[in-house]
Design an enzyme around this catalytic site. Structure first.
Site, PDB file in Angstrom:
ATOM      1  N   ASP A 381       0.841  -1.227   0.133  1.00 43.60           N
ATOM      2  CA  ASP A 381      -0.049   0.025   0.013  1.00 43.60           C
ATOM      3  C   ASP A 381       1.005   1.048   0.050  1.00 43.60           C
ATOM      4  O   ASP A 381       2.237   1.391   0.072  1.00 43.60           O
ATOM      5  CB  ASP A 381      -0.905  -0.144   1.099  1.00 43.60           C
ATOM      6  CG  ASP A 381      -0.190   0.262   2.599  1.00 43.60           C
ATOM      7  OD1 ASP A 381       0.976   0.410   2.583  1.00 43.60           O
ATOM      8  OD2 ASP A 381      -1.113   0.184   3.429  1.00 43.60           O
ATOM      9  N   LEU A 382       0.370   2.215   0.009  1.00 39.65           N
ATOM     10  CA  LEU A 382       1.062   3.764  -0.143  1.00 39.65           C
ATOM     11  C   LEU A 382       1.085   4.361   0.932  1.00 39.65           C
ATOM     12  O   LEU A 382       0.226   4.620   1.914  1.00 39.65           O
ATOM     13  CB  LEU A 382       0.202   4.612  -1.265  1.00 39.65           C
ATOM     14  CG  LEU A 382      -0.142   3.782  -2.723  1.00 39.65           C
ATOM     15  CD1 LEU A 382      -0.807   4.944  -3.396  1.00 39.65           C
ATOM     16  CD2 LEU A 382       1.098   3.618  -3.393  1.00 39.65           C
ATOM     17  N   ASP A 424      -5.967   2.165  -1.152  1.00 37.93           N
ATOM     18  CA  ASP A 424      -4.426   2.379  -1.587  1.00 37.93           C
ATOM     19  C   ASP A 424      -3.799   0.944  -1.533  1.00 37.93           C
ATOM     20  O   ASP A 424      -2.432   1.340  -1.472  1.00 37.93           O
ATOM     21  CB  ASP A 424      -3.972   3.576  -1.064  1.00 37.93           C
ATOM     22  CG  ASP A 424      -3.690   3.346   0.534  1.00 37.93           C
ATOM     23  OD1 ASP A 424      -4.455   2.452   0.965  1.00 37.93           O
ATOM     24  OD2 ASP A 424      -2.736   3.726   0.871  1.00 37.93           O
TER      25      ASP A 424
END
Length: 508
Positions: A381-382, A424
């Site tokens: 994920d970001l 995300d």
């Protein structure tokens, strides 16, 4: 006159005998004979004269008897009528024809009323008046049998005249015409039946033509391409839709009678896989019943589905040919693909979504179990994505997600699938994965995401990976192992990759 002459005949005959006797006496006297010889001469002359007269009378009687026998034994009825129309003689054959004896006829006050059907009696009287005027002729009418049945007879009549031309009687010949009339009636009934059958046939033929016209109109307006090839493998019917689907410009008349091989050669030149369709046609030609649908891809991008069936004669197994039906399913396939995209892809990034991720992970794990191979799962994920949404807005966040998807697509290979499984959060499913390949891919993800430039924001990725069967033996366990590794990367300072915590340090 004839009757008077007949009545006077015996007197003349007697006078001739007397004159012959006198002549014999005179001749005897002239010869000088005696009275006795004179008497003998007279008797001899009279006898000779009488014999001559009697011989002629006998001949006439014999000839009359023969004529009467002929008249009485002929098949038809012979009738002699007096000049005033009275019955003089009728042959016995009248009884076999009508059931009435000659005596019945002689005693009847009105012969027409006795022998003729009531419906034809006026006609018979008219013919009788014509005959009495001396006119010969013939006519057909219905006679009445004694048992009540009617029968058709042919009547011929003519006057009989003496040497002076005077009518002495009328001859009427009557013969049965029942057999011929029955044959004519049967023939008329047969002709009428044939005409009715012809009319009925023409009626049904007209209805059949109308039905064909309605069917042709229907086939001309539908979007399905129709092709009928007869048992001799020649084209017998096509509709406009077939010509549009296959881009045939010959028109209907140009295709009729064409051999199916020639038509097939023109068709397969438009296909992506021509030989596959040739094999399908060869296998299908002899099949009875409906064939399985076959889909073809055209060089111009169109998709066409084909199905066919053998047409057999009514009530038998003889083949009349084969009917082929073609449907352009290009738009259907596009619509289906669009629905699949909506169901399986993320509308923002066009990556596969969580639903497709679950299906693909299950299929990959089942394949790995069967083939005893390894699969790897990378989750990431970001870092810092929520502040971007909060500070710069969701449009900026959407741009970040699109940029990440574009960047990661560049580093995944053909046997690797990229998914967006959450806001995300992303996943990469790797088939036939080994440890080194998983580590290299995890590092490329970290590098690619860290290289994305955003005005006013900096993003990175925390990456974790796990593999089957090293780290997990089920779908949920593999996802949990990769997710655990991703959180280890976050705990390690983010912008890096980690393996799952269950693995020993020297295994990593």
């Amino acid at each position: 006159m004839a009757r008077r002459w007949a009545a006077l005949m015996p007197l003349w005959q007697a006078a001739l005998v007397a004159m012959a006797a006198l002549a014999g006496v005179a001749l005897a006297r002239a010869a000088g004979v005696g009275p006795r010889d004179q008497a003998l001469a007279a008797a001899g002359a009279a006898a000779l004269s009488a014999l001559a007269i009697l011989g002629a009378a006998h001949r006439r009687a014999a000839e009359g008897a023969r004529l009467r026998l002929i008249a009485e034994t002929c098949a038809g009825v012979e009738v002699a009528l007096a000049p005033d129309g009275r019955l003089q003689w009728i042959s016995p054959a009248v009884e076999s024809l009508t059931g009435y004896s000659p005596a019945n006829c002689y005693g009847a006050p009105d012969l027409i009323a006795l022998l003729v059907e009531p419906l034809d009696q006026d006609y018979a009287r008219t013919l009788g008046r014509q005959a009495l005027r001396g006119e010969a002729g013939e006519a057909e009418l219905r006679a009445r049998h004694r048992d009540g049945e009617s029968l058709w007879v042919l009547c011929r009549w003519r006057p009989v005249c003496d040497a002076s031309g005077a009518v002495i009687m009328f001859r009427l010949s009557i013969s049965s015409a029942q057999a011929r009339k029955s044959a004519e009636l049967t023939l008329l009934e047969t002709v009428a039946a044939l005409r009715r059958a012809q009319g009925l046939s023409e009626h049904y033929l007209a209805r059949s033509r109308d039905e064909q016209q309605r069917l042709r109109a229907l086939l001309d307006v539908i979007d399905l391409g129709i092709l009928f090839v007869d048992a001799d493998r020649r084209v017998r019917y096509t509709n406009p839709a077939l010509e549009r689907i296959w881009s045939f410009s010959d028109g209907r008349d140009g295709l009729l009678g064409m051999r199916d091989e020639r038509l097939l050669a023109r068709a397969v030149s438009q296909l992506v896989a021509p030989e596959a369709y040739r094999r399908h046609v060869a296998e299908t030609r002899g099949q009875r019943g409906r064939s399985a649908p076959f889909e073809m891809a055209f060089l111009n991008g169109r998709k066409v589905r084909e199905v066919s069936t053998m047409v057999t004669a009514s009530g038998g197994s003889r083949s009349l040919g084969r009917l082929w039906v073609f449907e352009d399913v290009t738009e259907q396939r596009k619509a289906a693909e669009a629905l699949v995209r909506l169901a399986e892809r993320d509308p923002l990034t066009n990556l596969y979504n969580r639903r497709r991720f679950q299906d693909s992970l299950g299929a990959a794990l089942a394949g790995a179990q069967r083939g005893q191979s390894r699969i790897g799962l990378i989750m990431f994920d970001l870092d810092g994505f929520k502040p971007i949404n909060d500070r710069l807005g969701h449009q900026a966040g959407d741009k970040v997600l699109v940029s990440v998807a574009r960047a990661i697509r560049r580093v995944v290979r053909r046997n690797e699938q990229l998914f967006r499984v959450g806001g995300d959060e992303f996943a990469i499913l790797v088939a036939e994965a080994d440890e080194t390949a998983l580590q290299e891919l995890a590092q490329r993800v970290v590098t690619e995401v860290g290289g994305i430039e955003m005005e006013g924001a900096k993003i990175s990725a925390s990456v974790g990976y796990a593999s089957y069967p090293d780290d997990a033996d089920s779908e949920n366990a593999l996802v949990a192992a990769a997710d655990s590794a991703m959180y280890r990367a976050k705990s390690a300072g983010k912008n890096c990759w980690q393996t799952c915590a269950a693995r020993k340090p020297d295994d990593a």
